[in-house]
Motif scaffolding. Structure first.
Motif, PDB file in Angstrom:
ATOM      1  N   ALA A 195       0.823  -1.207   0.000  1.00  0.00           N
ATOM      2  CA  ALA A 195       0.000   0.000   0.000  1.00  0.00           C
ATOM      3  C   ALA A 195       0.857   1.257   0.000  1.00  0.00           C
ATOM      4  O   ALA A 195       0.476   2.280  -0.580  1.00  0.00           O
ATOM      5  N   LYS A 196       2.021   1.189   0.613  1.00  0.00           N
ATOM      6  CA  LYS A 196       2.955   2.321   0.590  1.00  0.00           C
ATOM      7  C   LYS A 196       3.852   2.245  -0.643  1.00  0.00           C
ATOM      8  O   LYS A 196       4.125   3.268  -1.284  1.00  0.00           O
ATOM      9  N   ASP A 245       1.997  -8.643 -13.529  1.00  0.00           N
ATOM     10  CA  ASP A 245       2.756  -8.279 -12.329  1.00  0.00           C
ATOM     11  C   ASP A 245       2.318  -6.900 -11.852  1.00  0.00           C
ATOM     12  O   ASP A 245       2.388  -5.923 -12.613  1.00  0.00           O
ATOM     13  N   PRO A 246       1.849  -6.768 -10.618  1.00  0.00           N
ATOM     14  CA  PRO A 246       1.362  -5.473 -10.122  1.00  0.00           C
ATOM     15  C   PRO A 246       2.392  -4.351 -10.187  1.00  0.00           C
ATOM     16  O   PRO A 246       2.030  -3.174 -10.196  1.00  0.00           O
ATOM     17  N   ARG A 247       3.656  -4.708 -10.247  1.00  0.00           N
ATOM     18  CA  ARG A 247       4.692  -3.665 -10.297  1.00  0.00           C
ATOM     19  C   ARG A 247       4.694  -2.908 -11.616  1.00  0.00           C
ATOM     20  O   ARG A 247       5.245  -1.800 -11.694  1.00  0.00           O
ATOM     21  N   ARG A 304       6.383 -11.623  -2.867  1.00  0.00           N
ATOM     22  CA  ARG A 304       5.187 -11.584  -2.024  1.00  0.00           C
ATOM     23  C   ARG A 304       4.743 -10.163  -1.768  1.00  0.00           C
ATOM     24  O   ARG A 304       3.544  -9.854  -1.816  1.00  0.00           O
ATOM     25  N   ARG A 305       5.679  -9.292  -1.466  1.00  0.00           N
ATOM     26  CA  ARG A 305       5.300  -7.895  -1.229  1.00  0.00           C
ATOM     27  C   ARG A 305       4.625  -7.299  -2.454  1.00  0.00           C
ATOM     28  O   ARG A 305       3.627  -6.576  -2.354  1.00  0.00           O
ATOM     29  N   ALA A 306       5.136  -7.624  -3.619  1.00  0.00           N
ATOM     30  CA  ALA A 306       4.581  -7.069  -4.852  1.00  0.00           C
ATOM     31  C   ALA A 306       3.133  -7.493  -5.065  1.00  0.00           C
ATOM     32  O   ALA A 306       2.347  -6.755  -5.677  1.00  0.00           O
ATOM     33  N   TYR A 307       2.776  -8.668  -4.569  1.00  0.00           N
ATOM     34  CA  TYR A 307       1.406  -9.169  -4.717  1.00  0.00           C
ATOM     35  C   TYR A 307       0.589  -8.972  -3.442  1.00  0.00           C
ATOM     36  O   TYR A 307      -0.500  -9.524  -3.307  1.00  0.00           O
ATOM     37  N   ASP A 308       1.131  -8.179  -2.516  1.00  0.00           N
ATOM     38  CA  ASP A 308       0.425  -7.790  -1.295  1.00  0.00           C
ATOM     39  C   ASP A 308       0.131  -8.974  -0.375  1.00  0.00           C
ATOM     40  O   ASP A 308      -0.907  -9.023   0.284  1.00  0.00           O
ATOM     41  N   TYR A 309       1.083  -9.905  -0.319  1.00  0.00           N
ATOM     42  CA  TYR A 309       1.000 -10.999   0.654  1.00  0.00           C
ATOM     43  C   TYR A 309       1.981 -10.709   1.794  1.00  0.00           C
ATOM     44  O   TYR A 309       2.956  -9.962   1.616  1.00  0.00           O
TER      45      TYR A 309
END
Length: 554
Positions: A219-220, A350-352, A448-453
């Motif tokens: 989120a940040k 990829d959300p990035r 994982r961070r990139a996919y908000d896990y």
């Protein structure tokens, strides 16, 4: 020395948006009016290339400034310093050693003849090393050190920096200053770049376990590259260059002191948007110059594989009102729009990608207080626009107005070292030491961070192995999670060009990107030449010690 990094020769105007982005093909070039810039894009640089000459000069100015401070610190200590000032003087020495090491890190990666690979290459030509301000003409004539000697010098400076900065904690207006963890992170990176896997693991694990840093939540993260002050100097950042949006003058081209406080790269790779007449081609349709856009092949690597969109009549267009960015006669075709939104919602892309880039007609920017759809890059030639997706850059960009509304002053701090980079460097060191499970875990933490896990628990998106499929389909990245994560996580931050060089994957990159603007030709990549920039002709002509010591192929 901090301010010099924001000079026009470096990050102030061209290091990221021109040198890094074009050389690595993060950007495709929509502007054909600068031959030197085009040389960067086609990986065939002349010895008189102005961008490269300025890069060399800017980096050595940084070296000069750190050397000047170290000399003056010793003079002050000997003649004026009170005992109570000793710790602060040592902290400042530590900062100078860190910055000098970083300037030489960049110099060696750009201009060194070779990396150290499998124990070889250390005897090749590195860059000249200056440890103090030259006092005579003869002292300006320094020869090229060997690659090994330059890296040893960098490593020694970083060790001194970490020692001198031990205990330094900066806050308030000082929080952008380097500390011991900045030095250790760069030291670990230097060990990886020289394939000293044992020291790399020890140093990087120290940073991971003891720096107090953690990966920021997604989120940040998704809002951490666009000038939001609340996200600066965050829990992931180990060193970043502060960029202040100052009002006076014209960005870095204004007057002192403001020119040393900001950057003006945003005018180059600024987003394009729907113009005041409600069309992609109308006037007032860019937040800067929009000289560059994200090369289409990068979209594919993130997993975006939709065909180029078309424009169709807008069913909600009101002909009784003037056409405008909020009343457009045309919109993206509904099939592409629906598929694009589904890709985001389902994270099949990829959300990035959406942290790094802006999709025409799906994303929006503001100009003059009006929310406008992003448009295909406005400067792509009219005869070839239909052949490009034309996505705009988002990372480091001004997206709340035309950057000229801020007198061409950017607002986004530049991350030099952050924990995600450290995780991937540590994974690389583990992978090359037979610790595959550990390597895979740290690669997966970043993903994982990139996919908000949650970062530290297994997730549905984890790679099953170090050769698992990625979103990319090309030979360089398709089954190489480490390479893929470094590419996507650190996209446009100035890392990939060096990774290409040390992994020797340039031929594959040139073949993958293939068609390059502004001419539509192919990369002029040459394995014996292109990994190293040429020593500038001006330097070769004035330093007799460099005679016959040009990099191969130039």
């Amino acid at each position: 020395a901090y301010g010099n990094y924001r000079s026009t020769e470096l990050a102030g105007f061209q290091l990221y948006c021109k040198v890094f982005a074009c050389s690595s093909h993060a950007a495709d070039l929509a502007y054909g009016g600068d031959a030197g810039w085009t040389e960067l894009a086609f990986n065939k640089i002349s010895v008189s290339n102005g961008n490269v000459t300025e890069l060399w000069r800017g980096l050595y100015v940084g070296v000069k400034q750190t050397n000047a401070f170290l000399e003056r610190a010793s003079f002050y200590e000997s003649n004026f310093m009170a005992p109570s000032e000793q710790q602060m003087v040592n902290y400042m020495r530590g900062e100078a050693y860190f910055l000098r090491a970083y300037y030489y890190f960049l110099l060696e990666n750009f201009f060194g003849e070779s990396y150290i690979i499998n124990g070889t290459g250390g005897d090749k030509m590195g860059v000249p090393v200056y440890t103090e301000i030259p006092k005579t003409l003869a002292e300006t004539q320094q020869p090229r050190k060997t690659v090994r000697e330059v890296w040893d010098f960098i490593i020694n400076d970083l060790k001194q920096s970490a020692s001198l900065l031990n205990g330094a904690v900066w806050s308030g207006s000082n929080k952008g200053r380097a500390n011991a963890w900045s030095a250790k992170a760069l030291l670990g990176k230097a060990y990886v770049f020289t394939q000293d896997w044992t020291n790399a693991k020890t140093t990087l694990l120290d940073v991971i376990n003891n720096s107090g840093k953690s990966l920021m939540p997604f989120a940040k993260y998704r809002d951490a590259f666009n000038g939001n002050p609340a996200n600066e100097f965050n829990e992931e950042s180990l060193f970043e260059i502060n960029v202040d949006r100052v009002a006076a003058g014209y960005g870095v081209f204004g007057d002192f002191p403001n020119k040393n406080l900001t950057t003006t790269q945003g005018v180059i790779w600024a987003p394009s948007c729907v113009g005041t007449g409600g069309t992609e081609d109308g006037g007032d349709n860019t937040l800067g110059y929009s000289n560059e856009f994200v090369h289409d092949k990068n979209l594919l690597r993130f997993g975006f594989n939709l065909p180029i969109y078309t424009l169709v009549p807008n069913p909600n267009y009101n002909p009784a009102l003037p056409a405008s960015p909020t009343n457009t006669p045309q919109v993206m075709d509904p099939v592409t729009m629906a598929a694009s939104k589904a890709m985001r919602a389902n994270k099949t892309v990829d959300p990035r990608l959406f942290v790094n880039a802006l999709q025409p007609w799906v994303d929006t920017v503001k100009m003059g207080g009006v929310l406008r759809p992003v448009a295909k890059c406005s400067n792509i030639g009219t005869g070839i626009r239909q052949f490009s997706q034309g996505w705009s850059f988002k990372k480091f960009q001004t997206i709340d107005d035309n950057v000229h509304a801020y007198n061409a002053a950017d607002a986004s701090n530049l991350y030099i070292l952050r924990l995600a980079d450290v995780y991937l460097l540590y994974a690389e060191a583990c992978m090359n030491s037979g610790e595959n499970a550990n390597a895979l875990e740290y690669i997966n933490k970043v993903k994982r961070r990139a996919y908000d896990y949650p970062v530290n628990a297994a997730s549905p998106v984890d790679y099953a192995s170090l050769t698992a499929p990625t979103k990319a389909t090309d030979a360089n990245l398709a089954n190489n999670p480490l390479r893929y994560e470094r590419f996507t996580e650190l996209f446009a931050e100035g890392h990939w060009w060096f990774d290409v060089g040390r992994w020797r994957i340039g031929t594959g990159e040139a073949a993958y990107f293939n068609v390059l603007l502004p001419t539509g030709g192919s990369s002029q990549w040459a394995e014996n030449r292109s990994y190293s920039f040429p020593i500038p002709f001006s330097e070769m002509s004035t330093n007799a010690q460099l005679a016959g010591k040009q990099n191969p192929g130039y």
